[in-house]
Design a protein around this motif. Structure first.
Motif, PDB file in Angstrom:
ATOM      1  N   CYS A   7       3.725 -34.739  -1.039  1.00  0.00           N
ATOM      2  CA  CYS A   7       2.697 -35.328  -0.185  1.00  0.00           C
ATOM      3  C   CYS A   7       3.336 -36.149   0.925  1.00  0.00           C
ATOM      4  CB  CYS A   7       1.797 -36.246  -1.011  1.00  0.00           C
ATOM      5  SG  CYS A   7       1.016 -35.426  -2.403  1.00  0.00           S
ATOM      6  N   HIS A   8       2.594 -36.337   2.020  1.00  0.00           N
ATOM      7  CA  HIS A   8       3.060 -37.174   3.125  1.00  0.00           C
ATOM      8  C   HIS A   8       1.862 -37.717   3.897  1.00  0.00           C
ATOM      9  CE1 HIS A   8       2.238 -33.432   5.247  1.00  0.00           C
ATOM     10  NE2 HIS A   8       2.323 -34.084   6.378  1.00  0.00           N
ATOM     11  N   CYS A   9       2.105 -38.685   4.766  1.00  0.00           N
ATOM     12  CA  CYS A   9       1.066 -39.243   5.620  1.00  0.00           C
ATOM     13  C   CYS A   9       0.968 -38.394   6.880  1.00  0.00           C
ATOM     14  CB  CYS A   9       1.391 -40.680   5.998  1.00  0.00           C
ATOM     15  SG  CYS A   9       1.317 -41.819   4.597  1.00  0.00           S
ATOM     16  N   ALA A  10      -0.253 -37.899   7.180  1.00  0.00           N
ATOM     17  CA  ALA A  10      -0.464 -37.053   8.356  1.00  0.00           C
ATOM     18  C   ALA A  10      -1.926 -37.151   8.786  1.00  0.00           C
ATOM     19  CB  ALA A  10      -0.107 -35.600   8.027  1.00  0.00           C
ATOM     20  N   VAL A  11      -2.220 -36.607   9.960  1.00  0.00           N
ATOM     21  CA  VAL A  11      -3.598 -36.543  10.431  1.00  0.00           C
ATOM     22  C   VAL A  11      -4.383 -35.670   9.468  1.00  0.00           C
ATOM     23  CG1 VAL A  11      -5.071 -35.754  12.323  1.00  0.00           C
ATOM     24  CG2 VAL A  11      -2.905 -36.903  12.820  1.00  0.00           C
ATOM     25  N   CYS A  12      -5.605 -36.077   9.168  1.00  0.00           N
ATOM     26  CA  CYS A  12      -6.422 -35.350   8.194  1.00  0.00           C
ATOM     27  C   CYS A  12      -6.817 -33.978   8.722  1.00  0.00           C
ATOM     28  CB  CYS A  12      -7.668 -36.158   7.865  1.00  0.00           C
ATOM     29  SG  CYS A  12      -8.537 -35.542   6.429  1.00  0.00           S
ATOM     30  N   SER A  13      -6.608 -32.961   7.895  1.00  0.00           N
ATOM     31  CA  SER A  13      -6.978 -31.593   8.230  1.00  0.00           C
ATOM     32  C   SER A  13      -8.008 -31.111   7.209  1.00  0.00           C
ATOM     33  CB  SER A  13      -5.749 -30.687   8.181  1.00  0.00           C
ATOM     34  OG  SER A  13      -6.143 -29.338   8.194  1.00  0.00           O
ATOM     35  N   THR A  14      -9.186 -30.680   7.686  1.00  0.00           N
ATOM     36  CA  THR A  14     -10.225 -30.214   6.776  1.00  0.00           C
ATOM     37  C   THR A  14      -9.858 -28.896   6.106  1.00  0.00           C
ATOM     38  OG1 THR A  14     -11.379 -29.189   8.625  1.00  0.00           O
ATOM     39  CG2 THR A  14     -12.095 -31.394   7.975  1.00  0.00           C
TER      40      THR A  14
END
Length: 135
Positions: free
Chosen positions: A120-127
């Motif tokens: 896992c990582h921190c990123a812009v949310c992708s639906t």
């Protein structure tokens, strides 16, 4: 210094169980305390009930992404008047699994597909792979 040679087998078994039980309680308390103070993004065990129309539910335990990511907003003088930087803890690597749901009606596929988080990582949310909520 303990001398285990003089302990009866039953007493030695009790001592081993007591020590093992104390170790498990320490691990459980440490894990809970660590999760409450955790900052970042990591893989964590997650359970849910898989459901679809025409089938009964099935409880599934898998690995999912969990955590908190750095986010900020700052005002700017021109439209849209705010600069946002919102990242969420999301999948960077997954493996896809399939479960067979019980009690499906005729003509309804019992197959249920879901992701298992590998990293896992921190990123812009992708639906595409994450449930993104806006407030």
């Amino acid at each position: 210094m303990f001398c285990f040679m003089h302990l009866r087998p039953l007493s030695l078994s009790f001592l081993v169980l007591l020590v093992a039980g104390a170790a498990m309680v320490c691990v459980a308390v440490t894990t809970t305390a660590t999760l409450h103070g955790f900052r970042g993004c990591a893989v964590r065990e997650f359970s849910f009930v898989a459901q679809k129309p025409g089938c009964k539910g099935l409880r599934i335990t898998t690995e999912a992404c969990w955590g908190r990511c750095h986010t900020w907003e700052k005002p700017i003088p021109d439209p849209p008047y705010i600069h946002r930087h919102h990242r969420v803890c999301t999948y960077s690597r997954t493996r896809h699994m399939t479960a067979r749901l019980p009690g499906c009606s005729p003509g309804v596929s019992p197959l249920y597909h879901y992701p298992v988080a590998l990293h896992c990582h921190c990123a812009v949310c992708s639906t595409q792979d994450t449930e993104c909520e806006t407030f």
